[in-house]
Scaffold this active site. Structure first.
Site, PDB file in Angstrom:
ATOM      1  N   HIS A 137      20.980  53.942  27.634  1.00  0.00           N
ATOM      2  CA  HIS A 137      21.074  53.635  29.083  1.00  0.00           C
ATOM      3  C   HIS A 137      21.554  54.869  29.872  1.00  0.00           C
ATOM      4  O   HIS A 137      22.649  54.853  30.461  1.00  0.00           O
ATOM      5  CB  HIS A 137      22.051  52.463  29.249  1.00  0.00           C
ATOM      6  CG  HIS A 137      21.908  51.708  30.537  1.00  0.00           C
ATOM      7  ND1 HIS A 137      22.211  52.267  31.764  1.00  0.00           N
ATOM      8  CD2 HIS A 137      21.496  50.453  30.798  1.00  0.00           C
ATOM      9  CE1 HIS A 137      22.004  51.372  32.708  1.00  0.00           C
ATOM     10  NE2 HIS A 137      21.553  50.271  32.152  1.00  0.00           N
ATOM     11  N   GLU A 175      15.841  55.217  31.176  1.00  0.00           N
ATOM     12  CA  GLU A 175      16.404  54.678  29.924  1.00  0.00           C
ATOM     13  C   GLU A 175      15.301  54.434  28.884  1.00  0.00           C
ATOM     14  O   GLU A 175      14.487  53.516  29.052  1.00  0.00           O
ATOM     15  CB  GLU A 175      17.118  53.357  30.225  1.00  0.00           C
ATOM     16  CG  GLU A 175      18.043  53.406  31.431  1.00  0.00           C
ATOM     17  CD  GLU A 175      18.356  52.036  31.995  1.00  0.00           C
ATOM     18  OE1 GLU A 175      18.142  51.035  31.292  1.00  0.00           O
ATOM     19  OE2 GLU A 175      18.823  51.963  33.138  1.00  0.00           O
TER      20      GLU A 175
END
Ligand code: TA6
Length: 287
Positions: free
Chosen positions: A154, A259
């Site tokens: 992330h 991400e």
């Protein structure tokens, strides 16, 4: 802008020389900082909490075994809120690559949520202008397959101005738009500029995407992925920024989440097998 007062026992510091360094917090094995020529390329919120409980708001949190909301546990799984072990102290190899290895094993708490035996090994290799993050998920069970896990890195990338930063390489890729009732569409732009709340899952992407004008605005980031076929683009924008207690109201202007993940098609992993994925960050002068 990462507070440097972390106890040495909580972080792993990689120094590749010439102003290239990385800092990883053992909470969630969260990369907090990646500097090239002394310039910070990652974003960590000034309001991030470092209480060893909450996920760190920024850097590169690890999402496993579930991307998104999860009936069995916290959103995005438990990896980013568990304390990882540093398996080997940072070592420099003969080519000057600095290597660190962190790991997380199942425990009583994780088995309550997800009743599998696993070991996740996170190896980080820092070179002068490349940063390679490799995640290997081991099914340590004797006979039970893992059914349906997802995983994602992330990454919060820093930018001086979200309006001047674009993502290149997703033209023609199908995406699910979570901001518009999960409608699907195909990206038609060569360069994606964000000027509103974005939360999209691009599916089966090319293995290279570029993010322009990151860090202090003078670098482009190339992200090369292996076994992370999907890419999530996220920026909370104004309303969602205000709604997050660990994120400044204006900070959406200085970050873009790009991400790499395996999220669209969850993974089934047989006992004794492993799933390996990685992302490689390199920077070049901005065009
Ligand atoms: O990766 C995008 C996303 O799934 C968004 O939907 C948003 O929830 C973001 O992750 C942050 O999630 P968090 O649980 O860290 O607040």
């Amino acid at each position: 802008q990462v507070p440097q007062h972390f106890p040495a026992s909580d972080v792993v510091f990689l120094d590749a020389g010439n102003g290239t360094s990385a800092l990883i917090h053992l909470h969630g094995a969260t990369v907090l900082s990646w500097k090239v020529n002394g310039k910070e390329m990652l974003f960590v919120s000034e309001k991030s909490v470092f209480d060893g409980k909450k996920a760190i708001r920024g850097g590169i949190p690890i999402v496993f075994p579930q991307f998104g909301p999860w009936a069995s546990g916290p959103q995005h799984g438990f990896c980013r809120i568990k304390r990882w072990n540093s398996e080997i102290p940072p070592t420099k190899d003969s080519k000057g690559t600095v290597i660190a290895m962190l790991s997380l094993q199942d425990d009583e708490e994780t088995r309550q949520m997800w009743n599998y035996k696993f070991k996740v090994v996170y190896s980080l290799r820092l070179q002068e202008n490349a940063f390679i993050m490799n995640l290997t998920i081991h099914n340590e069970g004797m006979c039970i397959s893992f059914f349906g896990f997802s995983t994602l890195l992330h990454s919060y990338i820093r930018t001086p101005d979200i309006l001047n930063t674009s993502v290149h390489g997703l033209n023609g890729v199908k995406y699910v738009d979570k901001v518009n009732n999960n409608r699907t569409d195909v990206e038609k732009r060569e360069n994606i500029f964000m000027d509103e709340n974005y939360d999209r899952v691009y599916i089966a992407c090319p293995t290279h995407v570029d993010v322009s004008h990151i860090g202090c605005g003078q670098h482009n980031l190339n992200i090369k992925t292996f076994n992370l076929p999907d890419i999530v683009l996220w920026n909370p924008w104004t309303e969602k920024a205000k709604a997050m207690s660990d994120f400044g109201d204006e900070e959406y202007k200085n970050m873009i989440c790009v991400e790499g993940g395996k999220v669209n098609k969850p993974v089934t992993l047989e006992a004794g097998k492993q799933f390996e994925c990685s992302q490689t960050f390199t920077v070049s002068p901005a065009y």
